[in-house]
Design a protein around this motif. Structure first.
Motif, PDB file in Angstrom:
ATOM      1  N   CYS A  59       0.828  -1.207   0.000  1.00 32.31           N
ATOM      2  CA  CYS A  59       0.000   0.000   0.000  1.00 32.31           C
ATOM      3  C   CYS A  59       0.867   1.263   0.000  1.00 32.31           C
ATOM      4  O   CYS A  59       0.496   2.280  -0.585  1.00 32.31           O
ATOM      5  N   VAL A  60       2.036   1.187   0.628  1.00 33.20           N
ATOM      6  CA  VAL A  60       2.957   2.328   0.653  1.00 33.20           C
ATOM      7  C   VAL A  60       3.537   2.555  -0.740  1.00 33.20           C
ATOM      8  O   VAL A  60       3.572   3.691  -1.232  1.00 33.20           O
ATOM      9  N   LYS A  61       3.957   1.478  -1.384  1.00 40.11           N
ATOM     10  CA  LYS A  61       4.514   1.590  -2.739  1.00 40.11           C
ATOM     11  C   LYS A  61       3.468   2.131  -3.708  1.00 40.11           C
ATOM     12  O   LYS A  61       3.772   2.976  -4.547  1.00 40.11           O
ATOM     13  N   LYS A  62       2.246   1.645  -3.561  1.00 35.00           N
ATOM     14  CA  LYS A  62       1.175   2.089  -4.454  1.00 35.00           C
ATOM     15  C   LYS A  62       0.876   3.575  -4.236  1.00 35.00           C
ATOM     16  O   LYS A  62       0.679   4.326  -5.187  1.00 35.00           O
ATOM     17  N   ILE A 118       4.957  10.666  -5.034  1.00 41.63           N
ATOM     18  CA  ILE A 118       5.800  11.110  -3.922  1.00 41.63           C
ATOM     19  C   ILE A 118       6.863  10.050  -3.656  1.00 41.63           C
ATOM     20  O   ILE A 118       6.697   8.894  -4.039  1.00 41.63           O
ATOM     21  N   PRO A 119       7.962  10.419  -3.010  1.00 43.79           N
ATOM     22  CA  PRO A 119       8.990   9.431  -2.683  1.00 43.79           C
ATOM     23  C   PRO A 119       8.444   8.360  -1.738  1.00 43.79           C
ATOM     24  O   PRO A 119       7.543   8.626  -0.925  1.00 43.79           O
ATOM     25  N   ALA A 129       5.841   8.381   1.650  1.00 44.56           N
ATOM     26  CA  ALA A 129       4.650   7.529   1.768  1.00 44.56           C
ATOM     27  C   ALA A 129       4.760   6.631   2.995  1.00 44.56           C
ATOM     28  O   ALA A 129       3.775   6.429   3.715  1.00 44.56           O
ATOM     29  N   TYR A 130       5.967   6.118   3.269  1.00 49.32           N
ATOM     30  CA  TYR A 130       6.146   5.263   4.446  1.00 49.32           C
ATOM     31  C   TYR A 130       6.018   6.078   5.728  1.00 49.32           C
ATOM     32  O   TYR A 130       5.466   5.592   6.721  1.00 49.32           O
ATOM     33  N   ASP A 172       3.564   5.119   8.584  1.00 45.52           N
ATOM     34  CA  ASP A 172       4.065   4.883   9.936  1.00 45.52           C
ATOM     35  C   ASP A 172       3.367   5.788  10.952  1.00 45.52           C
ATOM     36  O   ASP A 172       3.008   5.349  12.043  1.00 45.52           O
ATOM     37  N   ARG A 173       3.136   7.038  10.573  1.00 39.02           N
ATOM     38  CA  ARG A 173       2.459   7.979  11.474  1.00 39.02           C
ATOM     39  C   ARG A 173       1.024   7.530  11.724  1.00 39.02           C
ATOM     40  O   ARG A 173       0.547   7.556  12.862  1.00 39.02           O
TER      41      ARG A 173
END
Length: 163
Positions: free
Chosen positions: A79-82, A89-90, A94-95, A99-100
């Motif tokens: 989901c982060v990569k997508k 965005i980098p 996204a991570y 994470d937040r």
């Protein structure tokens, strides 16, 4: 009579085709060189874009490793990569968002558990204490590192839930 004269003066279709063929055959070396030069320019631009993309990915990987040293590249959720791809965005950004959000969800769950514990009447006398039991929601909130740490207890918890 004029029509006959015009038709006689007009070149035949065969002659026009021959003239077009002569134009193609007679490309000057300068025109051919210019065409080849343009092809080379396009190839250089394509390769430059590839190199720029590789450099950008290397910078992003380095930034990710610095900010999240505990997370390996293969542990980054899809989901982060997508999100990084669709929003442009980098991956590190996204991570960080992911994470937040996960941290805020954990905090919210902890607060709910604390409030529930405060309202609870406590353990019932003679009740068995279940050590290292995790609910499905608790497992979902765990990081990959936490899952590895509590793997045996998670598997026991999941098998108890199925019975």
């Amino acid at each position: 009579m004029e029509m006959a004269t015009n038709e006689e003066n007009a070149p035949s279709e065969k002659e026009e085709v021959k003239n077009d063929d002569r134009k193609d055959e007679s490309k000057s070396p300068a025109v051919e060189a210019e065409t080849e030069l343009e092809t080379c320019r396009k190839e250089v631009q394509r390769l430059s874009a590839i190199i720029d993309n590789i450099k950008r990915e290397a910078r992003e990987a380095q930034a990710f490793a610095e900010l999240f040293p505990e997370v390996k590249a293969d542990e980054i959720p899809d989901c982060v990569k997508k999100q990084a791809e669709t929003e442009g965005i980098p991956v590190v950004a996204a991570y960080a968002i992911y994470d937040r959000r996960r941290t805020l969800e954990r905090k919210k769950c902890s607060e709910i558990l604390e409030r529930s514990a405060a309202r609870s009447s406590g353990m019932i006398a003679g009740g068995a204490v279940q050590e290292d039991y995790f609910t499905v929601d608790q497992i979902r909130m765990m990081s990959p590192r936490e899952v590895r740490k509590h793997y045996k207890a998670i598997m026991k918890s999941l098998s108890k839930g199925k019975n």
